[in-house]
Design a protein around this motif. Sequence first.
Motif, short mmCIF file in Angstrom:
data_model
loop_
_atom_site.label_atom_id
_atom_site.label_comp_id
_atom_site.label_asym_id
_atom_site.label_seq_id
_atom_site.Cartn_x
_atom_site.Cartn_y
_atom_site.Cartn_z
N UNK A 129 9.33 3.36 -17.68
CA UNK A 129 10.39 2.61 -16.94
C UNK A 129 11.56 3.64 -16.70
N UNK A 130 11.97 4.25 -17.70
CA UNK A 130 13.28 5.06 -17.59
C UNK A 130 12.77 6.38 -16.68
N UNK A 131 11.62 6.72 -16.54
CA UNK A 131 11.02 7.82 -15.48
C UNK A 131 11.33 7.27 -14.06
N UNK A 132 10.70 6.04 -13.94
CA UNK A 132 10.61 5.46 -12.46
C UNK A 132 12.22 5.34 -12.18
N UNK A 133 13.00 4.95 -13.15
CA UNK A 133 14.64 4.45 -12.84
C UNK A 133 15.25 5.69 -12.54
N UNK A 134 15.31 6.73 -13.37
CA UNK A 134 16.11 7.78 -13.23
C UNK A 134 15.81 8.99 -12.61
N UNK A 135 14.46 9.46 -12.84
CA UNK A 135 13.83 10.59 -12.14
C UNK A 135 13.45 10.28 -10.96
N UNK A 136 12.69 9.13 -10.48
CA UNK A 136 12.20 8.99 -9.14
C UNK A 136 13.07 8.07 -8.30
N UNK A 137 14.06 7.24 -9.14
CA UNK A 137 14.82 5.91 -8.28
C UNK A 137 13.78 5.35 -7.52
N UNK A 138 12.68 5.14 -8.05
CA UNK A 138 11.64 4.10 -7.25
C UNK A 138 10.62 3.59 -8.62
N UNK A 139 11.06 2.18 -8.93
CA UNK A 139 10.31 1.35 -10.01
C UNK A 139 9.64 0.38 -9.72
N UNK A 140 8.45 0.09 -10.26
CA UNK A 140 7.60 -1.09 -10.14
C UNK A 140 8.42 -2.32 -10.89
N UNK A 141 8.81 -3.26 -9.83
CA UNK A 141 9.61 -4.07 -10.30
C UNK A 141 8.93 -5.78 -10.57
N UNK A 142 7.72 -5.70 -10.84
CA UNK A 142 6.94 -6.75 -10.81
C UNK A 142 6.03 -6.33 -12.11
N UNK A 143 6.52 -6.19 -13.52
CA UNK A 143 5.62 -5.60 -14.35
C UNK A 143 5.36 -6.61 -15.60
N UNK A 156 0.92 -0.98 -0.16
CA UNK A 156 0.09 -0.11 0.08
C UNK A 156 0.82 1.22 0.01
N UNK A 157 2.13 1.03 0.73
CA UNK A 157 2.88 2.29 0.88
C UNK A 157 3.55 2.71 -0.48
N UNK A 158 3.97 1.74 -1.25
CA UNK A 158 4.69 1.72 -2.43
C UNK A 158 3.75 2.10 -3.57
N UNK A 159 2.22 1.72 -3.50
CA UNK A 159 1.46 2.34 -4.39
C UNK A 159 1.11 3.81 -4.16
N UNK A 160 1.02 4.17 -3.03
CA UNK A 160 0.71 5.47 -2.66
C UNK A 160 1.81 6.47 -3.09
N UNK A 161 3.17 5.76 -3.10
CA UNK A 161 4.37 6.75 -3.63
C UNK A 161 4.29 6.84 -5.00
N UNK A 162 3.98 5.55 -5.66
CA UNK A 162 4.05 5.52 -7.04
C UNK A 162 2.86 6.70 -7.62
N UNK A 163 1.62 6.57 -6.83
CA UNK A 163 0.72 7.31 -7.44
C UNK A 163 1.04 8.77 -7.43
N UNK A 164 1.74 9.12 -6.32
CA UNK A 164 2.28 10.75 -5.96
C UNK A 164 3.38 11.11 -7.19
N UNK A 165 4.13 9.86 -7.60
CA UNK A 165 5.18 10.26 -8.53
C UNK A 165 4.65 10.42 -9.92
N UNK A 166 3.44 9.73 -10.16
CA UNK A 166 2.96 10.22 -11.42
C UNK A 166 1.28 10.77 -11.41
#
Length: 535
Positions: A275-289, A210-220
């Motif tokens: 993918x590249x946005x998550x890795x380089x801009x946010x340093x927080x990427x969904x790893x079960x895609x 849940x915390x990961x999803x909230x963070x990813x939602x804020x990032x996008x």
Amino acid sequence: MKLLAVRRLFRIQRVVIRYRLDDLLFELPLPWWLMALRHLMPWRWLPRKTLDLSRGARLRLALQDLGPIFIKFGQLLSTRRDLLPEDIADELMLLQDRVPPFDPQHAVALIEEQLGAKISEVFSRFDVEPLASASVAQVHAAKLKSGEEVVVKVVRPGLKPVIAQDLAWLFLIARGAERVSADARLLHPVEVVNDYEKTIYDELDLLREAANASQLKRNFEGSEMMYVPQVYWDWCRPKVLVMERIYGIQVTDLATLADQRTDMKMLAERGVEIFFTQVFRDSFFHADMHPGNIFVSTVKPWSPQYIAIDCGIVGSLTPEDQDYLARNLFAFFKRDYRRVAQLHIDSGWVPAHTKLNEFEAAIRTVCEPIFEKPLKDISFGQVLMRLFQTARRFNMEVQPQLVLLQKTLLNIEGLGRQLYPELDLWSTAQPFLERWMRERVSPKNLLQNLHGQVEQIPHLAGMTRDLLERMSQPHQAEPPGAWQQKGDGWALRLLGAGLLGGGATLAAGAVSLSAPAAWPAWLMLAAGLYLIVRR
């Protein structure tokens, strides 16, 4: 080895025999003496009960019977249609969200136990039949009393003992491989299994998801590329997750995507950019895609938007890893193989005594053929095999901290191959990396880095002063001869200056004091010297 792990080994053996998975092995071109072993296996003389099942179905059912770790392995394999026969890939696709569900009554009991309330007290509607079922959890559709349509995710019961047994065998295999094989030691299998152990246990904690999803939602937030469902925190527990229900098309449902005239080229390109946005801009990427976790919105097919679910596994990179990867990829896109080789040596991935020219030539031989070809014509399986040969030749070490990133890259490649085979992965990613590299040295970012470094000065100065006071206490004995050659005062001054200057360098995220972004470290070094001399 614990008794439970020994029992698990026999369980694996029974499943292999039941589904005759050894047939898959003997279909390979093996030496004659290995082929002769099949006549010595007693179960091969017994009646076969799975003759009516295809080899892909037997493999899928075996992975299902063996549990979550094996199911996840099958999920990863299902994305690599370039490495698998079509019939096996089609069957493994069913592992993504069609794993047999567990008893719904057990799910209801667990939800009520976790929430501390009856189902009817929390939801105005709750569908007992699961909406989807995966390796670690299953999902039920429901409606909150406040009117929101939601899904309720609940963890499968009894997973931890099975996972512990499987991990025990993985550790045994990894340690054995390290003892007997120099090539295996380069891959750090024990560290890889350690990382996987942490990942799989983290996935069992739905509060973390849940915390990961909230963070990813804020990032996008507000992004046209990706949407992440809302988490309803009031009803989230370690084994229960309640979040917004989404309506979309599964990303592998190509027929439905075509019917609504989805722009497949843009969809594929946006997947790479996400993918590249998550890795380089946010340093927080969904790893079960894998495809079971990705949907496409039906709102704007001409400007398709991804919907990401199941954020139980995420990855992040340190600034050093980000910088190293970006520079390597940037040099790779520019075909600057000498730079790629030098970066590998500088980072310590290959020994410092490696001959640069030979290493450069080996990398060129592996990488050059993949350029100027569409994705459908590139066999990344062959590329990886040749890269491994290069690794063995130059003693290159696989970095365990990047295992999740490598797995995600495999998923992205497999997904891109299905969506738009003509996608040029490299030309899509290169502009993003160039823009990211420019932004890193922009005046705005340099000012932000400087501000962060300045904020560290009082803290580092206090640490230095405290250290000096402790070391100068007369009642604390010093090692014999430790400060005798040049005098205690000069040694303490140099120690304090080194601490302050080194801390500033780390705060700047620079590799060395000669880097352009590290010049404030010189100012901090001078400040440290001033503080010590003043004392």
